[in-house]
Design an enzyme around this catalytic site. Sequence first.
Site, short mmCIF file in Angstrom:
data_model
loop_
_atom_site.label_atom_id
_atom_site.label_comp_id
_atom_site.label_asym_id
_atom_site.label_seq_id
_atom_site.Cartn_x
_atom_site.Cartn_y
_atom_site.Cartn_z
N LYS A 71 50.55 39.07 46.13
CA LYS A 71 49.30 38.41 45.70
C LYS A 71 48.45 39.47 45.00
O LYS A 71 48.55 40.67 45.30
CB LYS A 71 48.54 37.87 46.92
N ASP A 111 46.11 31.54 39.94
CA ASP A 111 45.51 31.11 41.21
C ASP A 111 44.08 30.72 40.88
O ASP A 111 43.78 30.44 39.71
CB ASP A 111 45.59 32.25 42.25
#
Length: 393
Positions: A71, A111
């Site tokens: 991430k 995202d």
Amino acid sequence: ERTISFHVPWMDDQGVQHVNRGWRVEFSSALGPYKGGLRFHPTVDDGILKFLGFEQIFKNSLTGLPLGGGKGGSDFNPKGKSEGEIRRFCESFMTELCRYIDASTDVPAGDIGVGGREIGYMYGTYKRLANKHGEGVLTGKSPLFGGIHLRPEATGFGTVYMAQHAIEDKLKRSLEGTRCAVSGSGNVAQFASKMLIQLGAKVVCVSDSNGVLVFEEGMTNSDLEQIILAKTVERARLSALETRVSGKYIPDHSPWTLPTLNVDFAFPCATQNEIDGKGANLLIQKGAMGVFEGANLPVTTEGQEVLRAHRDVLYIPGKAANAGGVGVSGLEMSQNASRTYWKREKVDAMLKDMMAGIYQQMKDNAGEDGTLEEGCNRAGFLKVAQALKELGW
């Protein structure tokens, strides 16, 4: 496995220099290259990215594709920024990130705060710096330069496909005619709402950080078009839409704090930690029959405890429910590697098959007495644990 942090200098339209922080958490490569989104939001720090990256490992494991977990992102706030400011920031961010990513090492995606526009700017910068073209080094790209059909829709559609499997299997009913509360109004919420409407469900709300747009009789396709226009083109808040849609805007609330909104199924699609213990209890009191996480970790620990105490309520965590997004990202990597291009219908069939496979894994690992949540956690973990053992890690 490692955390990379760096600074991101960029210039605003007035010629003032700013510096933000950037991170990439490369959490696990046991199953394949690190894979996970980039988030641009002022709340981002290395702690949040580790929290999300850990979950990403098991989500990617469930897809059945050879993907590790990671991430990344920045504390940059894209809200209120001009097109030029967004582009300059993305170019600066990728100038630093490009030295750490590769199609076989680490493949970021979008995202919160990072959509097709931002991915395009970053991929453009990567192409100029690396002189490599057609590389699957970022996913969520435009189909014009290597992207895959259905990637923008995949997370929202996949969440609804997963809910459909669970509701038909466990509750012996369909989504048609049910009242579904959706939170958020970004990519995931938009396409979850679209698929729910297609399947005959009533979408009774969407939201943003300032309030909720409530549709007591269900959102129409026309309402959804206005929301998508406001969020993707006009970059407007939902409060500006009240005169353009059939819904009523309620400020300073989320879908999970409205006491009078009747809900059959909840689709939290906004952000992490949005349903707390109080919100979960309110859903139970209203007779909600299921919670399907379109966002990553949207239910707090207290909220999860409430849902677990009511084992008759279906609860499917994001690592399974919203895995369609990263699953189709993995398919985009395969498409890039084989230098081919797949039709929309083929990708949709592969997405449906993937969500059916994940549901079956959950059910098989839950056993006779376990919940779907327990089955999901077991299935994701065991695959990674076995890979680590066999790698000698």
